[in-house]
Design a protein around this motif. Structure first.
Motif, short mmCIF file in Angstrom:
data_model
loop_
_atom_site.label_atom_id
_atom_site.label_comp_id
_atom_site.label_asym_id
_atom_site.label_seq_id
_atom_site.Cartn_x
_atom_site.Cartn_y
_atom_site.Cartn_z
N ARG A 33 -3.75 9.70 -4.03
CA ARG A 33 -4.59 10.25 -2.96
C ARG A 33 -5.81 9.35 -2.72
NH1 ARG A 33 -3.50 15.52 -5.45
NH2 ARG A 33 -2.03 16.62 -4.10
N GLU A 34 -6.41 8.83 -3.79
CA GLU A 34 -7.54 7.92 -3.66
C GLU A 34 -7.19 6.70 -2.82
OE1 GLU A 34 -8.73 6.75 -7.58
OE2 GLU A 34 -9.45 8.75 -8.10
N LEU A 35 -5.93 6.28 -2.90
CA LEU A 35 -5.46 5.11 -2.15
C LEU A 35 -5.04 5.47 -0.73
CD1 LEU A 35 -3.38 3.40 -4.97
CD2 LEU A 35 -5.64 2.72 -4.12
N GLY A 36 -5.19 6.74 -0.37
CA GLY A 36 -4.84 7.18 0.97
C GLY A 36 -3.39 7.57 1.14
N CYS A 37 -2.69 7.74 0.03
CA CYS A 37 -1.28 8.09 0.04
C CYS A 37 -1.11 9.59 0.28
CB CYS A 37 -0.66 7.69 -1.30
SG CYS A 37 1.10 7.98 -1.42
N ARG A 38 -0.21 9.94 1.17
CA ARG A 38 0.08 11.35 1.44
C ARG A 38 1.15 11.83 0.48
NH1 ARG A 38 1.60 14.56 6.50
NH2 ARG A 38 1.52 16.62 5.58
N THR A 63 0.85 -1.18 0.00
CA THR A 63 0.00 0.00 0.00
C THR A 63 0.89 1.23 0.00
OG1 THR A 63 -1.89 1.09 1.04
CG2 THR A 63 -0.27 0.11 2.52
N LYS A 81 -1.73 10.83 -11.67
CA LYS A 81 -1.01 9.98 -10.70
C LYS A 81 -1.23 10.47 -9.28
CE LYS A 81 2.54 8.65 -13.99
NZ LYS A 81 3.91 8.90 -14.42
N CYS A 82 -1.20 11.78 -9.10
CA CYS A 82 -1.43 12.35 -7.77
C CYS A 82 -2.83 12.00 -7.28
CB CYS A 82 -1.22 13.85 -7.79
SG CYS A 82 0.51 14.34 -8.00
N ALA A 83 -3.81 12.14 -8.16
CA ALA A 83 -5.19 11.84 -7.78
C ALA A 83 -5.35 10.37 -7.42
CB ALA A 83 -6.14 12.21 -8.92
N ARG A 84 -4.74 9.50 -8.20
CA ARG A 84 -4.85 8.05 -7.91
C ARG A 84 -4.20 7.71 -6.58
NH1 ARG A 84 -7.40 3.95 -7.05
NH2 ARG A 84 -6.51 1.94 -7.61
#
Length: 97
Positions: A50-55, A30, A45-48
């Protein structure tokens, strides 16, 4: 599940970005943090991520300081001249590189 960080997602970083997404879909990794200095050039890529909870970060040092001891693996697909200082910083933060 391994907690991973990325430093770079453009150019060759695309390979690592896609690998992380593949492994995330398989339940193996993750993405928790990513340094992307050109976020305006990588909106999808940034949006994807963020969708995965990545900071997301623009400075790898800040990312590593905030996630010290919490990252299992850090991918560093950056310019060769940056590999050593970034690797040393990631290792000091407790991440495998």
């Amino acid at each position: 599940m391994y907690r991973v960080a990325l430093i770079g997602v453009s150019a060759f970083g695309e390979v690592h970005y896609q690998d992380v997404l593949t492994q995330q879909a398989a339940g193996r990794m993750t993405p928790v943090a990513a340094t992307i200095i050109n976020q305006a050039e990588e909106p999808a890529k940034c949006a994807r991520l963020r969708e995965l909870g990545c900071r997301l970060y623009t400075d790898y040092r800040q990312m590593l300081a905030e996630w010290a001891g919490q990252i299992d693996l850090c991918f560093i697909p950056t310019g060769i001249h940056l590999h050593a200082p970034m690797t040393i910083a990631a290792l000091r933060a407790g991440a495998n590189v």
